[in-house]
Design a protein around this motif. Structure first.
Motif, PDB file in Angstrom:
ATOM      1  N   ALA A 213      57.937  42.733 152.100  1.00 57.29           N
ATOM      2  CA  ALA A 213      56.621  42.902 151.474  1.00 57.29           C
ATOM      3  C   ALA A 213      55.630  43.529 152.444  1.00 57.29           C
ATOM      4  N   SER A 216      56.508  47.163 152.846  1.00 56.43           N
ATOM      5  CA  SER A 216      56.207  47.902 151.619  1.00 56.43           C
ATOM      6  C   SER A 216      54.741  48.297 151.569  1.00 56.43           C
ATOM      7  N   ALA A 279      51.765  43.241 146.038  1.00 56.60           N
ATOM      8  CA  ALA A 279      52.550  43.004 147.250  1.00 56.60           C
ATOM      9  C   ALA A 279      52.058  41.772 147.982  1.00 56.60           C
TER      10      ALA A 279
END
Length: 293
Positions: A213, A216, A279
């Motif tokens: 996460a 990302s 996210a």
């Protein structure tokens, strides 16, 4: 006795004094965090405020957070009519999503090999990964452009994605995370006949959601805001990502229309903000759901 009299014992710390110190410390920490939040959010607030102001108020010397005349509908209508902003946003989603998927598919096995497998030259490869972090994107730009031009791949999504499929930062980040994964679980899986491929994707990767996460977010923000490489390989406005699309939008006709420009910026920033919020939730879920601490 005289020395004891000169140095009286310190006053005992009462519960009230301890609570006061704790309250002052919390107030100071929250004040610093609040100041940082205001500093970070001020440009976005000003962008939204400018996008709903008429031109006369934008260039006015008076500073106000709410316009005297609401001009948001006109600014956003001009922004949507003058350029395909939704197409630019869709291009950004395709670009960031494609890059992120390939980066994860490449970086996770590489990081697992560097963290958990024993083979000759492993430390040398890790040093090369660290050296890769020092190479800016501008260094391989010319040979990459020549190769893509000779293959006839310019003006394609692939030409914007290809240079970023291998992320040395992702390999480094996941390698550091995988080092803390217990070796006993991997050894037990091997004794049960589980292949290394299954160990990577079914056992180790689910525990790495916090790192995935976090990466990302870094990857999406970096490539959503990237202007340098798309400006080199893209000349078709239909394939332009958000920054390049804003460059096409801010032409001689709308260059002085700051209301429409900030409205377009707000439209193209919204997907990135939404993706960040999603996210963030996944990051928290990954920390709470992981089975390995």
């Amino acid at each position: 006795m005289a020395e004891l009299a000169l140095h009286p014992a310190a006053a005992p710390v009462t519960p009230a004094r301890s609570a006061l110190r704790r309250l002052v410390g919390l107030a100071l920490v929250h004040a610093i965090l609040l100041a940082g939040a205001v500093f970070m959010l001020a440009p976005f607030v000003w962008m939204l405020v400018t996008s709903i102001k008429p031109p006369a108020e934008i260039f006015s010397a008076e500073i106000s957070l709410w316009p005297k005349q609401f001009y948001g509908l006109q600014n956003y209508r001009v922004a949507l009519d003058k350029a395909p902003l939704l197409r630019f946003a869709l291009n950004g989603v395709i670009l960031c999503g494609g890059i992120l998927v390939v980066q994860l598919l490449v970086a996770i096995p590489c990081a697992y090999a560097l963290a958990k497998l024993r083979f000759p030259g492993r430390n040398v490869l890790f040093v090369l990964v660290l050296l890769g972090l020092c190479i800016p994107v501008q260094v391989p730009a010319m040979p990459l452009y020549i190769a893509l031009a000779q293959l006839g791949l310019l003006n394609t999504y692939f030409s914007m994605m290809a240079p970023f499929f291998l992320s040395v930062f992702a390999i480094f980040l996941f390698r550091q995370f995988f080092r803390s994964f217990p070796d006993d679980i991997i050894h037990a899986a091997r004794l049960d006949g589980v292949s290394e491929f299954e160990i990577v994707w079914r056992i180790v990767t689910p525990s790495a959601w916090p790192a995935i996460a976090a990466f990302s977010v870094f990857s999406a923000v970096a490539h959503w805001n990237d202007l340098y490489w798309p400006l080199i390989v893209i000349s078709d406005a239909k394939l332009a990502p958000p920054p390049l699309g804003m460059m096409f939008f801010a032409d001689a006709e709308t260059g002085s229309n700051y209301g429409a420009l900030t409205a377009a910026a707000a439209i193209l920033t919204a997907p990135l903000v939404i993706a960040f919020l999603i996210a963030r939730r996944r990051f928290i879920d990954g920390v709470t759901m992981t089975g390995v601490k």
